[in-house]
Write a protein that holds these residues in place. Sequence first.
Motif, PDB file in Angstrom:
ATOM      1  N   HIS A  12      16.083  35.827   4.177  1.00 12.72           N
ATOM      2  CA  HIS A  12      15.221  37.006   4.109  1.00 12.72           C
ATOM      3  C   HIS A  12      15.266  37.779   5.438  1.00 12.72           C
ATOM      4  N   ASN A  13      14.291  38.655   5.667  1.00 14.04           N
ATOM      5  CA  ASN A  13      14.328  39.460   6.889  1.00 14.04           C
ATOM      6  C   ASN A  13      12.906  39.796   7.314  1.00 14.04           C
ATOM      7  N   LYS A  16      11.121  42.084   4.596  1.00 16.98           N
ATOM      8  CA  LYS A  16      10.890  41.402   3.319  1.00 16.98           C
ATOM      9  C   LYS A  16      11.076  39.911   3.567  1.00 16.98           C
ATOM     10  N   GLN A  17       9.957  39.222   3.806  1.00 13.35           N
ATOM     11  CA  GLN A  17       9.995  37.888   4.401  1.00 13.35           C
ATOM     12  C   GLN A  17      10.094  36.743   3.403  1.00 13.35           C
ATOM     13  N   GLY A  18      10.228  37.039   2.136  1.00  7.59           N
ATOM     14  CA  GLY A  18      10.411  35.982   1.154  1.00  7.59           C
ATOM     15  C   GLY A  18       9.094  35.369   0.712  1.00  7.59           C
ATOM     16  N   SER A  28       5.545  32.675   5.940  1.00  6.17           N
ATOM     17  CA  SER A  28       6.611  33.159   5.073  1.00  6.17           C
ATOM     18  C   SER A  28       7.876  32.354   5.312  1.00  6.17           C
ATOM     19  N   GLU A  29       8.816  32.474   4.372  1.00  5.18           N
ATOM     20  CA  GLU A  29      10.119  31.835   4.566  1.00  5.18           C
ATOM     21  C   GLU A  29      10.777  32.308   5.862  1.00  5.18           C
ATOM     22  N   PHE A  30      10.759  33.608   6.086  1.00  2.90           N
ATOM     23  CA  PHE A  30      11.417  34.156   7.270  1.00  2.90           C
ATOM     24  C   PHE A  30      10.796  33.619   8.549  1.00  2.90           C
ATOM     25  N   TYR A  58      17.143  44.059   7.415  1.00  2.00           N
ATOM     26  CA  TYR A  58      16.960  44.951   6.265  1.00  2.00           C
ATOM     27  C   TYR A  58      17.947  46.108   6.338  1.00  2.00           C
ATOM     28  N   TYR A  62      19.870  44.659  -0.885  1.00  2.00           N
ATOM     29  CA  TYR A  62      20.143  43.232  -0.705  1.00  2.00           C
ATOM     30  C   TYR A  62      21.628  42.976  -0.474  1.00  2.00           C
ATOM     31  N   HIS A  85      15.986  28.405   3.528  1.00  2.00           N
ATOM     32  CA  HIS A  85      14.950  28.923   2.640  1.00  2.00           C
ATOM     33  C   HIS A  85      13.911  27.839   2.399  1.00  2.00           C
TER      34      HIS A  85
END
Length: 201
Positions: A12-13, A16-18, A28-30, A58, A62, A85
């Motif tokens: 992710h980034n 948009k952090q997942g 978040s995942e990120f 980003y 995607y 992830h």
Amino acid sequence: MKTGKIAVVVGHNSKKQGAQAITPIDRSEFDFNSELASRMLDSAENYEVELKVFTRRYQGSYTKEIQKVYGEVNTWGAEFSMELHFNSAYFTAAGSEVFSSGTPGSLRFANLAQLELVTLFKRAGKTDRGVKVRKKGARGYLSLVSGRAPAILVEPFFGSNRSDVLKMHRMGLQPLAEAYLRAMEAVVQQTLDLPPPPPDS
């Protein structure tokens, strides 16, 4: 002397952090995997691998995001890559799984990483979700095929499952970082031990 160049790609980034893990992780995942990647980099000197961390940025789409980061991985000359992830789904879903492109190198790496995760989290039965080969169009597929190096995508726990989150929280990041590094060192050693390809006829 390090014998294997392995790219660590943070999933992710920053925009948009997942997925978001529930309490007590609350990350978040990120965010979670950015710190995990840093721990891996700090500990890599204890393993026969050369690590470099790559962060997805980003790009408006995607596909462009994945192509850009794996272009950077290619330029560095990675021999393998691992994208970090964690999972999220309905609250009863739990377990560890690793995604592979299905190539021999990717499958070797994925099986070693899954073995480390199963051992670390003491998975059994349905919570050992295994190695899964992704097909075109499936979640994670582009990350597995956009670079030249054999690639895997790791999903160690479900951020939506209280038992998984508590287990991860109590364990802390360092044991997970070390598990991934052991898998990396093992796949490098296995690759070195493989017989050379037959000469062209």
